[in-house]
Design an enzyme around this catalytic site. Structure first.
Site, PDB file in Angstrom:
ATOM      1  N   ILE A  14      19.120 -30.482  24.269  1.00 44.32           N
ATOM      2  CA  ILE A  14      19.602 -30.332  25.650  1.00 44.32           C
ATOM      3  C   ILE A  14      21.124 -30.174  25.653  1.00 44.32           C
ATOM      4  CG2 ILE A  14      19.601 -31.336  27.970  1.00 44.32           C
ATOM      5  CD1 ILE A  14      17.142 -33.009  27.115  1.00 44.32           C
ATOM      6  N   SER A  36      22.875 -36.459  13.255  1.00 40.17           N
ATOM      7  CA  SER A  36      21.711 -37.159  12.705  1.00 40.17           C
ATOM      8  C   SER A  36      20.421 -36.461  13.126  1.00 40.17           C
ATOM      9  CB  SER A  36      21.695 -38.622  13.160  1.00 40.17           C
ATOM     10  OG  SER A  36      21.781 -38.701  14.576  1.00 40.17           O
ATOM     11  N   ASN A  37      20.459 -35.700  14.213  1.00 38.95           N
ATOM     12  CA  ASN A  37      19.257 -34.953  14.614  1.00 38.95           C
ATOM     13  C   ASN A  37      19.625 -33.549  15.095  1.00 38.95           C
ATOM     14  OD1 ASN A  37      16.416 -34.894  14.864  1.00 38.95           O
ATOM     15  ND2 ASN A  37      16.571 -35.165  17.088  1.00 38.95           N
ATOM     16  N   LYS A  87      15.446 -40.520  20.153  1.00 36.48           N
ATOM     17  CA  LYS A  87      14.513 -40.213  21.256  1.00 36.48           C
ATOM     18  C   LYS A  87      13.032 -40.174  20.870  1.00 36.48           C
ATOM     19  CE  LYS A  87      14.484 -35.223  20.714  1.00 36.48           C
ATOM     20  NZ  LYS A  87      14.348 -33.927  21.322  1.00 36.48           N
ATOM     21  N   SER A 127      15.449 -40.919  31.444  1.00 35.18           N
ATOM     22  CA  SER A 127      14.169 -40.303  31.096  1.00 35.18           C
ATOM     23  C   SER A 127      13.094 -40.729  32.076  1.00 35.18           C
ATOM     24  CB  SER A 127      13.795 -40.779  29.686  1.00 35.18           C
ATOM     25  OG  SER A 127      12.446 -40.534  29.421  1.00 35.18           O
ATOM     26  N   TYR A 151      11.838 -47.209  23.236  1.00 31.35           N
ATOM     27  CA  TYR A 151      12.713 -46.090  23.629  1.00 31.35           C
ATOM     28  C   TYR A 151      12.954 -46.112  25.140  1.00 31.35           C
ATOM     29  CZ  TYR A 151      14.045 -41.510  25.279  1.00 31.35           C
ATOM     30  OH  TYR A 151      14.683 -40.504  25.953  1.00 31.35           O
ATOM     31  N   LYS A 155      16.453 -46.845  27.666  1.00 35.34           N
ATOM     32  CA  LYS A 155      16.985 -46.004  28.757  1.00 35.34           C
ATOM     33  C   LYS A 155      17.067 -46.821  30.047  1.00 35.34           C
ATOM     34  CE  LYS A 155      17.692 -42.272  26.503  1.00 35.34           C
ATOM     35  NZ  LYS A 155      19.013 -41.645  26.403  1.00 35.34           N
ATOM     36  N   ASN A 181       9.917 -33.478  31.317  1.00 37.09           N
ATOM     37  CA  ASN A 181       9.629 -33.012  29.948  1.00 37.09           C
ATOM     38  C   ASN A 181      10.371 -31.700  29.662  1.00 37.09           C
ATOM     39  OD1 ASN A 181       7.510 -35.046  30.422  1.00 37.09           O
ATOM     40  ND2 ASN A 181       6.703 -34.324  28.478  1.00 37.09           N
ATOM     41  N   ASN A 200       7.244 -34.423  17.560  1.00 35.08           N
ATOM     42  CA  ASN A 200       6.623 -35.440  18.411  1.00 35.08           C
ATOM     43  C   ASN A 200       6.133 -34.811  19.696  1.00 35.08           C
ATOM     44  OD1 ASN A 200       7.252 -37.979  16.966  1.00 35.08           O
ATOM     45  ND2 ASN A 200       9.346 -37.214  17.222  1.00 35.08           N
ATOM     46  N   ASP A 297       0.482 -43.298  25.635  1.00 39.52           N
ATOM     47  CA  ASP A 297       0.521 -42.143  26.540  1.00 39.52           C
ATOM     48  C   ASP A 297       0.027 -42.535  27.933  1.00 39.52           C
ATOM     49  OD1 ASP A 297       1.621 -40.194  25.032  1.00 39.52           O
ATOM     50  OD2 ASP A 297      -0.231 -39.089  24.634  1.00 39.52           O
TER      51      ASP A 297
HETATM   52  P1  NAD Z   1      18.384 -34.335  20.401  1.00 35.93           P
HETATM   53  O1  NAD Z   1      17.959 -35.320  19.366  1.00 35.93           O
HETATM   54  O2  NAD Z   1      18.108 -32.912  20.180  1.00 35.93           O
HETATM   55  O3  NAD Z   1      19.925 -34.518  20.718  1.00 35.93           O
HETATM   56  C1  NAD Z   1      20.594 -35.745  20.554  1.00 35.93           C
HETATM   57  C2  NAD Z   1      21.887 -35.452  19.808  1.00 35.93           C
HETATM   58  O4  NAD Z   1      22.595 -36.694  19.636  1.00 35.93           O
HETATM   59  C3  NAD Z   1      21.659 -34.877  18.406  1.00 35.93           C
HETATM   60  O5  NAD Z   1      22.540 -33.800  18.196  1.00 35.93           O
HETATM   61  C4  NAD Z   1      21.982 -36.044  17.470  1.00 35.93           C
HETATM   62  O6  NAD Z   1      22.505 -35.594  16.227  1.00 35.93           O
HETATM   63  C5  NAD Z   1      23.015 -36.803  18.283  1.00 35.93           C
HETATM   64  N1  NAD Z   1      23.055 -38.232  17.973  1.00 35.93           N
HETATM   65  C6  NAD Z   1      22.010 -39.096  17.825  1.00 35.93           C
HETATM   66  N2  NAD Z   1      22.480 -40.335  17.526  1.00 35.93           N
HETATM   67  C7  NAD Z   1      23.835 -40.244  17.512  1.00 35.93           C
HETATM   68  C8  NAD Z   1      24.865 -41.176  17.275  1.00 35.93           C
HETATM   69  N3  NAD Z   1      24.609 -42.469  16.985  1.00 35.93           N
HETATM   70  N4  NAD Z   1      26.157 -40.757  17.337  1.00 35.93           N
HETATM   71  C9  NAD Z   1      26.440 -39.458  17.623  1.00 35.93           C
HETATM   72  N5  NAD Z   1      25.498 -38.533  17.849  1.00 35.93           N
HETATM   73  C10 NAD Z   1      24.196 -38.922  17.798  1.00 35.93           C
HETATM   74  O7  NAD Z   1      17.711 -34.840  21.785  1.00 35.93           O
HETATM   75  P2  NAD Z   1      17.615 -34.090  23.172  1.00 35.93           P
HETATM   76  O8  NAD Z   1      16.190 -33.726  23.394  1.00 35.93           O
HETATM   77  O9  NAD Z   1      18.655 -33.072  23.283  1.00 35.93           O
HETATM   78  O10 NAD Z   1      17.917 -35.318  24.141  1.00 35.93           O
HETATM   79  C11 NAD Z   1      19.206 -35.548  24.662  1.00 35.93           C
HETATM   80  C12 NAD Z   1      19.176 -36.794  25.510  1.00 35.93           C
HETATM   81  O11 NAD Z   1      18.212 -36.654  26.553  1.00 35.93           O
HETATM   82  C13 NAD Z   1      18.777 -38.069  24.762  1.00 35.93           C
HETATM   83  O12 NAD Z   1      19.550 -39.138  25.280  1.00 35.93           O
HETATM   84  C14 NAD Z   1      17.324 -38.251  25.120  1.00 35.93           C
HETATM   85  O13 NAD Z   1      16.945 -39.603  25.053  1.00 35.93           O
HETATM   86  C15 NAD Z   1      17.305 -37.743  26.542  1.00 35.93           C
HETATM   87  N6  NAD Z   1      16.003 -37.233  26.988  1.00 35.93           N
HETATM   88  C16 NAD Z   1      15.367 -36.282  26.255  1.00 35.93           C
HETATM   89  C17 NAD Z   1      14.128 -35.810  26.668  1.00 35.93           C
HETATM   90  C18 NAD Z   1      13.368 -34.790  25.854  1.00 35.93           C
HETATM   91  O14 NAD Z   1      12.151 -34.712  25.989  1.00 35.93           O
HETATM   92  N7  NAD Z   1      14.016 -33.992  25.030  1.00 35.93           N
HETATM   93  C19 NAD Z   1      13.558 -36.301  27.852  1.00 35.93           C
HETATM   94  C20 NAD Z   1      14.251 -37.261  28.582  1.00 35.93           C
HETATM   95  C21 NAD Z   1      15.472 -37.726  28.138  1.00 35.93           C
HETATM   96  C1  WQD Z   2       3.113 -34.139  26.381  1.00 28.99           C
HETATM   97  C2  WQD Z   2       1.608 -34.148  26.579  1.00 28.99           C
HETATM   98  C3  WQD Z   2       0.471 -35.729  25.185  1.00 28.99           C
HETATM   99  C4  WQD Z   2       1.435 -33.765  21.398  1.00 28.99           C
HETATM  100  C5  WQD Z   2       7.953 -37.619  25.662  1.00 28.99           C
HETATM  101  C6  WQD Z   2       8.604 -38.951  25.783  1.00 28.99           C
HETATM  102  C7  WQD Z   2       9.367 -39.026  27.075  1.00 28.99           C
HETATM  103  C8  WQD Z   2      10.330 -37.846  27.202  1.00 28.99           C
HETATM  104  C9  WQD Z   2       9.613 -36.556  27.049  1.00 28.99           C
HETATM  105  C10 WQD Z   2      12.403 -38.504  26.207  1.00 28.99           C
HETATM  106  C11 WQD Z   2       1.030 -35.553  26.603  1.00 28.99           C
HETATM  107  C12 WQD Z   2       0.066 -34.334  24.817  1.00 28.99           C
HETATM  108  C13 WQD Z   2       1.329 -34.097  22.741  1.00 28.99           C
HETATM  109  C14 WQD Z   2       0.270 -33.367  20.693  1.00 28.99           C
HETATM  110  C15 WQD Z   2      -1.005 -33.632  22.734  1.00 28.99           C
HETATM  111  N1  WQD Z   2      11.312 -37.867  26.177  1.00 28.99           N
HETATM  112  N2  WQD Z   2       0.142 -34.016  23.389  1.00 28.99           N
HETATM  113  N3  WQD Z   2      -0.907 -33.329  21.394  1.00 28.99           N
HETATM  114  O1  WQD Z   2       4.856 -37.985  25.624  1.00 28.99           O
HETATM  115  O2  WQD Z   2       5.016 -36.761  27.850  1.00 28.99           O
HETATM  116  O3  WQD Z   2       7.045 -37.475  26.733  1.00 28.99           O
HETATM  117  O4  WQD Z   2       8.915 -36.569  25.783  1.00 28.99           O
HETATM  118  O5  WQD Z   2      12.826 -39.177  27.083  1.00 28.99           O
HETATM  119  O6  WQD Z   2      10.076 -40.215  27.034  1.00 28.99           O
HETATM  120  O7  WQD Z   2       7.588 -39.948  25.785  1.00 28.99           O
HETATM  121  O8  WQD Z   2       5.791 -35.617  25.743  1.00 28.99           O
HETATM  122  O9  WQD Z   2       5.464 -33.538  24.481  1.00 28.99           O
HETATM  123  O10 WQD Z   2       4.876 -35.743  23.374  1.00 28.99           O
HETATM  124  O11 WQD Z   2       3.455 -34.900  25.225  1.00 28.99           O
HETATM  125  O12 WQD Z   2      -2.095 -33.600  23.303  1.00 28.99           O
HETATM  126  O13 WQD Z   2       0.297 -33.109  19.490  1.00 28.99           O
HETATM  127  O14 WQD Z   2       1.003 -33.499  25.465  1.00 28.99           O
HETATM  128  O15 WQD Z   2      -0.615 -36.607  25.110  1.00 28.99           O
HETATM  129  O16 WQD Z   2      -0.034 -35.547  27.525  1.00 28.99           O
HETATM  130  P1  WQD Z   2       5.558 -37.025  26.488  1.00 28.99           P
HETATM  131  P2  WQD Z   2       4.945 -34.913  24.609  1.00 28.99           P
END
Ligand code: NAD
Ligand code: WQD
Length: 349
Positions: A14, A36-37, A87, A127, A151, A155, A181, A200, A297
């Site tokens: 993001i 790290s990611n 995450k 989240s 996790y 948040k 999502n 994941n 879930d």
């Molecule tokens: P991502 O893992 O792709 O990005 C996170 C970034 O933070 C990475 O570049 C990683 O290297 C960096 N990072 C991790 N730990 C660190 C540390 N200790 N110091 C410095 N950098 C660090 O994840 P994303 O999907 O881009 O998510 C961004 C944010 O949004 C996160 O806070 C996540 O919890 C939140 N979020 C994500 C989702 C989702 O589904 N992707 C949904 C809701 C909330």
């Molecule tokens: C979506 C749907 C699964 C994988 C996660 C975090 C949430 C937020 C968003 C950070 C669900 C199903 C999945 C698979 C499947 N992240 N599924 N087979 O669990 O809704 O949310 O990401 O904040 O905190 O929990 O996302 O993409 O894992 O799953 O059937 O191999 O797909 O059961 O219904 P989720 P997801």
């Protein structure tokens, strides 16, 4: 007005899309990321899309106060967007302390540094997982919160800490954005989701099946109280999420203190609907088999995004088809993600 914005986690999924939006809107961007990611390559691609690079990248851990001091001393930061966090829900159950350390400790270190350097504007990545097992959808920001894994609890804890700080630190402004999502990729195919190891989340799993890196999708349960029995989620295009951050910066001074907003589309899609949409868009079959529910879930999570639309005029503009098309485009152009070749074990000496 153009601002200098510190983006922690700016090389991530993001974060990188948000850097593009900020640069295109005329902001200066400073990134702090420990990679790290993520890959540094993502920021090269940000520069390619935006037509100019971020002003600086600091490779550091967000918990490192000395590194944070150096960042705030080197740039006139106006606002901070804090993405850096761990995450993976499953991992958080196995190593919860690491999640508290990075997600909560990282946030308090950052806010402490902001305070010491006179920076008062923070956009925080929260989240939809803070809502836990929702009983009624769509979810408004006032729906009850009940995180069900470490996790999500990190948040939720950060939100509580930030809300409390806002009550006691005059001038502090925090926007906590609860993303639903996020999925999809940049339409150029240059930026996307590049998870390490087995994905994941479902969208990168689908794209990796379609590109031949994985065999089949396990559909985690078809006995949920949803129309087709599979889990329903509010998938939102990552570029819409990025645009939401640009809007957040435009509106952060609208009111003092802490405000919470959902970033979702308001539309739910089931796992089977997502699979069918992806198959149609990619022209590739997605072999899938129903398995047990995944522990932790929930049946359905869908946002009511009315509050953010009323406040900022922002709403998600891209649909599930666009998310599948762009995610598939990124995967095709980058079959091994940002790595030029698949990671291979080093030859034995
Ligand atoms: P991502 O893992 O792709 O990005 C996170 C970034 O933070 C990475 O570049 C990683 O290297 C960096 N990072 C991790 N730990 C660190 C540390 N200790 N110091 C410095 N950098 C660090 O994840 P994303 O999907 O881009 O998510 C961004 C944010 O949004 C996160 O806070 C996540 O919890 C939140 N979020 C994500 C989702 C989702 O589904 N992707 C949904 C809701 C909330
Ligand atoms: C979506 C749907 C699964 C994988 C996660 C975090 C949430 C937020 C968003 C950070 C669900 C199903 C999945 C698979 C499947 N992240 N599924 N087979 O669990 O809704 O949310 O990401 O904040 O905190 O929990 O996302 O993409 O894992 O799953 O059937 O191999 O797909 O059961 O219904 P989720 P997801």
């Amino acid at each position: 007005m153009p601002q200098t914005v510190l983006v922690t986690g700016g090389a991530g999924f993001i974060g990188s899309h948000t850097c593009v939006e900020l640069l295109r809107s005329g902001h200066e961007v400073v990134v702090l990321d420990d990679h790290s990611n993520s890959s540094p390559e993502a920021l090269e691609r940000v520069a390619k899309i935006a037509g100019r690079p971020v002003a600086a990248t600091h490779i550091a851990d967000v918990r490192d106060r000395r590194a944070l001091d150096a960042v705030f001393m080197s740039h006139p930061i106006d606002a901070v967007i804090h993405f850096a966090a761990k995450k993976a829900v499953g991992e958080s159950v196995r190593i919860p302390l690491a999640y508290y350390d990075v997600n909560v400790g990282g946030t308090t270190a950052l806010v402490s540094a902001m305070h010491d350097h006179g920076v008062h504007r923070l956009v925080f990545s929260s989240s939809c997982s803070v809502y836990g097992d929702a009983t009624t959808v769509p979810l408004t920001e006032d729906s009850p919160t009940a995180p069900t894994n470490p996790y999500a609890t990190t948040k939720w804890t950060c939100e509580q800490v930030l809300a409390d700080l806002c009550r006691h630190v005059p001038g502090l402004r925090v926007l906590a954005l609860r993303y639903f999502n996020p999925a999809g990729a940049h339409p150029t195919g240059l930026l996307g989701e590049d998870p390490r190891g087995v994905p994941n989340n479902i969208m990168p799993f689908l794209t990796q099946i379609a590109v031949g890196r994985r065999d089949e999708l396990s559909v985690f349960g078809d006995d949920y109280p949803t129309p087709d029995g599979t889990g329903v989620r509010d998938y939102i295009h990552v570029v819409d999420v990025a645009e939401g951050h640009r809007a957040a910066l435009d509106h952060i001074d609208d009111a003092p203190g802490m405000r919470v907003f959902n970033l979702g589309t308001g539309h739910g899609a089931s796992v089977l609907e997502l699979v069918r949409t992806f198959e149609r868009v990619s022209g590739r079959p997605i072999p899938h088999r129903v398995t047990e529910r995944r522990p932790g879930d929930v049946a359905e999570l869908v946002a009511d995004p009315a509050k953010v639309t009323a406040a900022w005029g922002w709403s998600a503009r891209r649909d599930l088809t666009a998310m599948c098309r762009d995610a598939w485009n990124f995967q095709q152009q980058n079959p091994h993600g940002y790595a030029p070749v698949p990671n291979t074990p080093s030859p034995l000496p």
